[in-house]
Design a protein around this motif. Structure first.
Motif, mmCIF file in Angstrom:
data_model
loop_
_atom_site.group_PDB
_atom_site.id
_atom_site.type_symbol
_atom_site.label_atom_id
_atom_site.label_comp_id
_atom_site.label_asym_id
_atom_site.label_seq_id
_atom_site.Cartn_x
_atom_site.Cartn_y
_atom_site.Cartn_z
ATOM 1 N N GLY A 1 12.777 17.073 -58.875
ATOM 2 C CA GLY A 1 14.215 16.856 -59.155
ATOM 3 C C GLY A 1 15.090 17.612 -58.182
ATOM 4 O O GLY A 1 16.093 17.096 -57.684
ATOM 5 N N PHE A 2 14.671 18.849 -57.874
ATOM 6 C CA PHE A 2 15.436 19.679 -56.941
ATOM 7 C C PHE A 2 15.376 19.086 -55.534
ATOM 8 O O PHE A 2 16.373 19.055 -54.814
ATOM 9 N N LYS B 1 25.134 22.150 -69.484
ATOM 10 C CA LYS B 1 24.294 23.337 -69.685
ATOM 11 C C LYS B 1 25.039 24.438 -70.449
ATOM 12 O O LYS B 1 24.445 25.153 -71.248
ATOM 13 N N GLY C 1 8.126 16.705 -69.636
ATOM 14 C CA GLY C 1 6.869 17.379 -69.319
ATOM 15 C C GLY C 1 6.024 16.689 -68.262
ATOM 16 O O GLY C 1 4.887 17.088 -68.008
ATOM 17 N N LYS D 1 4.356 8.256 -64.649
ATOM 18 C CA LYS D 1 4.434 9.710 -64.386
ATOM 19 C C LYS D 1 3.763 10.490 -65.515
ATOM 20 O O LYS D 1 3.136 11.521 -65.295
ATOM 21 N N ASN E 1 13.240 20.507 -72.361
ATOM 22 C CA ASN E 1 13.245 20.835 -70.934
ATOM 23 C C ASN E 1 13.851 19.733 -70.070
ATOM 24 O O ASN E 1 14.286 19.990 -68.947
ATOM 25 N N HIS E 2 13.883 18.491 -70.588
ATOM 26 C CA HIS E 2 14.340 17.354 -69.769
ATOM 27 C C HIS E 2 15.704 17.667 -69.163
ATOM 28 O O HIS E 2 16.493 18.454 -69.698
ATOM 29 N N ALA F 1 9.693 7.844 -73.862
ATOM 30 C CA ALA F 1 10.962 7.546 -74.548
ATOM 31 C C ALA F 1 12.087 8.155 -73.735
ATOM 32 O O ALA F 1 11.878 9.119 -72.980
ATOM 33 N N VAL G 1 15.425 10.252 -73.994
ATOM 34 C CA VAL G 1 16.016 11.176 -74.983
ATOM 35 C C VAL G 1 17.387 10.700 -75.447
ATOM 36 O O VAL G 1 17.875 11.140 -76.489
ATOM 37 N N ARG G 2 18.004 9.770 -74.694
ATOM 38 C CA ARG G 2 19.333 9.280 -75.120
ATOM 39 C C ARG G 2 19.190 8.302 -76.284
ATOM 40 O O ARG G 2 20.165 8.016 -76.987
ATOM 41 N N SER H 1 18.261 25.646 -69.990
ATOM 42 C CA SER H 1 19.595 25.608 -69.421
ATOM 43 C C SER H 1 19.449 25.769 -67.900
ATOM 44 O O SER H 1 18.614 25.124 -67.291
ATOM 45 N N SER H 2 20.262 26.630 -67.325
ATOM 46 C CA SER H 2 20.257 26.882 -65.881
ATOM 47 C C SER H 2 21.231 28.024 -65.618
ATOM 48 O O SER H 2 22.114 28.274 -66.452
HETATM 49 N N1 LIG Z 1 14.980 22.391 -60.434
HETATM 50 C C1 LIG Z 1 15.984 23.257 -60.531
HETATM 51 O O1 LIG Z 1 16.566 23.732 -59.529
HETATM 52 C C2 LIG Z 1 16.444 23.694 -61.867
HETATM 53 C C3 LIG Z 1 16.180 22.932 -63.010
HETATM 54 N N2 LIG Z 1 16.674 23.356 -64.213
HETATM 55 C C4 LIG Z 1 16.452 22.556 -65.412
HETATM 56 O O2 LIG Z 1 15.046 22.458 -65.653
HETATM 57 C C5 LIG Z 1 14.755 21.223 -66.307
HETATM 58 C C6 LIG Z 1 13.654 20.501 -65.546
HETATM 59 O O3 LIG Z 1 14.121 20.313 -64.242
HETATM 60 P P1 LIG Z 1 13.113 19.885 -63.078
HETATM 61 O O4 LIG Z 1 11.726 20.258 -63.449
HETATM 62 O O5 LIG Z 1 13.704 20.365 -61.798
HETATM 63 O O6 LIG Z 1 13.286 18.299 -63.149
HETATM 64 P P2 LIG Z 1 12.428 17.074 -62.638
HETATM 65 O O7 LIG Z 1 13.412 16.052 -62.187
HETATM 66 O O8 LIG Z 1 11.341 17.491 -61.723
HETATM 67 O O9 LIG Z 1 11.778 16.564 -64.022
HETATM 68 C C7 LIG Z 1 12.659 16.129 -65.028
HETATM 69 C C8 LIG Z 1 11.818 15.676 -66.196
HETATM 70 O O10 LIG Z 1 12.685 15.194 -67.215
HETATM 71 C C9 LIG Z 1 12.343 13.833 -67.527
HETATM 72 N N3 LIG Z 1 13.564 13.116 -67.890
HETATM 73 C C10 LIG Z 1 14.658 12.926 -67.116
HETATM 74 N N4 LIG Z 1 15.566 12.174 -67.773
HETATM 75 C C11 LIG Z 1 15.015 11.872 -68.993
HETATM 76 C C12 LIG Z 1 15.447 11.106 -70.118
HETATM 77 N N5 LIG Z 1 16.629 10.496 -70.119
HETATM 78 N N6 LIG Z 1 14.622 11.015 -71.177
HETATM 79 C C13 LIG Z 1 13.419 11.630 -71.180
HETATM 80 N N7 LIG Z 1 12.938 12.378 -70.143
HETATM 81 C C14 LIG Z 1 13.748 12.480 -69.068
HETATM 82 C C15 LIG Z 1 11.688 13.296 -66.251
HETATM 83 O O11 LIG Z 1 10.807 12.217 -66.484
HETATM 84 P P3 LIG Z 1 11.347 10.669 -66.372
HETATM 85 O O12 LIG Z 1 12.235 10.591 -65.165
HETATM 86 O O13 LIG Z 1 10.097 9.856 -66.269
HETATM 87 O O14 LIG Z 1 12.094 10.423 -67.639
HETATM 88 C C16 LIG Z 1 10.887 14.526 -65.832
HETATM 89 O O15 LIG Z 1 9.711 14.619 -66.603
HETATM 90 C C17 LIG Z 1 16.082 20.457 -66.360
HETATM 91 O O16 LIG Z 1 16.673 20.649 -67.625
HETATM 92 C C18 LIG Z 1 16.939 21.139 -65.296
HETATM 93 O O17 LIG Z 1 18.319 21.038 -65.597
HETATM 94 C C19 LIG Z 1 17.405 24.517 -64.346
HETATM 95 C C20 LIG Z 1 17.670 25.284 -63.248
HETATM 96 C C21 LIG Z 1 17.190 24.950 -61.941
#
Ligand SMILES: NC(=O)C1=CN([C@@H]2O[C@H](COP(=O)(O)OP(=O)(O)OC[C@H]3O[C@@H](n4cnc5c(N)ncnc54)[C@H](OP(=O)(O)O)[C@@H]3O)[C@@H](O)[C@H]2O)C=CC1
Ligand SMILES: CCCCCCCCCCCCCCCC(=O)[C@@H](N)CO
Length: 327
Positions: free
Chosen positions: A225-226, A192, A47, A75, A120-121, A96, A98-99, A174-175
């Protein structure tokens, strides 16, 4: 003559369709449900960025008590500040990975009982399988799939003992790459696709607890992330993934929250997503007899559209390799 034609149409189209709609209105399971957000505890993993941050902002604006989880404390604090500025609401933040099942369990104990859990992560590094190291493959599966198991496992006891706090929801981000395999996303698509099996099985297990599962299938979405993904992914991945266009994180978040509130199992985000959902319905749950009608009557056509996309993608792959070999 015209009257006869109209009667004929009525007989061979309208009557069978009406009977099919009647049958489906009886058959569809689970039954429709509405999930309230206002005054409920919404827990969102991932989030602090992208779609998750948009979701947290939206849920806070709708009057939910919001908790967000991610790894980076900085963040998380930035996200908390931006949500407070946008909505005046102070969200709870939890750092935390998630793993780490134990850390996730402690986090959910501290956060308190959840009404709406949004897993959502996610991580996504696009790379051909033979260029991926085993650690990288394992990392993607561990975060996207095992991490989701850890969250649900930790949240479920509290969700089951909600008392009279109304229906609960578990949403899995998912995606569209979780509905169709995408070049360069072997580990990501596997993770996914895994969420679909998890979601379908889990819905059968928790329906008795008035907990409802949603799977969200976004296309490419403009997020941090994208932005990282497109720096390194193959041109073929970009071309294939571009088949479904690119959306804004706020749009995806709004569709996600609406899908959760309406108890929708497959939450789609655009027209290609609707076609993908119709083309991959298989034995997934369906609460809407109207959508079920289109799933039944549209299955054949969707298979034809899917075969066109496959034809187009394999043509792209062939062309890319022949251009590469001619250099
Ligand atoms: N962007 C896209 O094109 C698409 C995204 N999605 C899905 O949407 C979701 C969000 O993607 P998006 O918003 O682009 O991603 P971002 O990379 O912008 O954000 C990812 C979030 O997940 C957190 N995160 C990543 N790894 C971990 C971990 N191991 N434990 C806890 N938190 C974690 C990150 O925080 P931190 O790194 O601080 O842990 C961050 O808050 C994902 O599941 C992605 O697969 C689906 C389709 C398309
Ligand atoms: C039955 C007919 C189907 C017709 C539509 C087919 C279109 C499919 C396009 C798939 C696009 C995948 C985008 C993945 C985005 C993503 O998850 C990465 N950005 C990583 O997050």
């Amino acid at each position: 003559m015209a009257l006869l034609f109209l009667l004929w149409i009525l007989l061979i189209v309208a009557i069978p369709c009406s009977l099919l709609l009647l049958l489906l209105s009886f058959l569809v399971r689970p039954r429709p449900v509405k999930i309230p957000i206002k005054g409920r505890h919404v827990f969102i993993s991932g989030g602090s960025s992208g779609i998750g941050l948009s979701l947290a902002r939206l849920a806070a604006a709708e009057g939910a008590r919001v908790s967000i989880l991610a790894r980076s404390p900085d963040k998380l604090q930035e996200a908390r500040q931006s949500i407070r500025l946008a909505t005046g609401v102070d969200v709870a933040v939890f750092s935390a990975d998630v793993r780490d099942a134990e850390a996730v369990r402690r986090t959910l104990d501290e956060a308190g009982p959840v009404d709406v859990l949004i897993c959502n992560h996610g991580v996504f590094v696009a790379r051909e399988l033979d260029l991926y190291d085993v650690e990288g493959l394992k990392f993607t599966i561990d975060v996207n799939l095992t991490g989701t198991f850890n969250l649900i496992k930790a949240a479920l006891p509290g969700m089951k003992n909600r008392g009279q706090r109304g229906p609960g929801s578990i949403a899995l981000m998912s995606s569209q790459a979780g509905q169709v395999g995408i070049y360069g996303h072997t580990a990501y698509s596997a993770s996914k696709f895994g969420l679909r099996g998890l979601g379908e099985a889990l819905q059968q297990e928790v329906i008795v607890d008035d907990i409802h599962v949603s799977l969200i299938f976004p296309p490419n979405t403009e997020t941090p992330g994208f932005a990282e993904e497109i720096k390194t992914r193959s041109e073929i991945t970009s071309i294939i993934a571009a088949s479904s266009g690119t959306m804004k994180a706020d749009e995806v978040a709004m569709l996600t929250l609406n899908g959760i509130k309406s108890g929708t199992f497959f939450v789609t985000c655009n027209f290609d997503g609707i076609m993908l959902a119709l083309g991959t319905a298989s034995l997934s749950p369906q609460r809407s007899f109207l959508v079920a009608f289109f799933e039944v009557v549209g299955a054949g056509l969707m298979r034809l559209v899917a075969l066109y996309y496959q034809w187009s993608w394999y043509k792209t792959i062939e062309k890319w390799h022949s251009q590469k070999n001619s250099k």
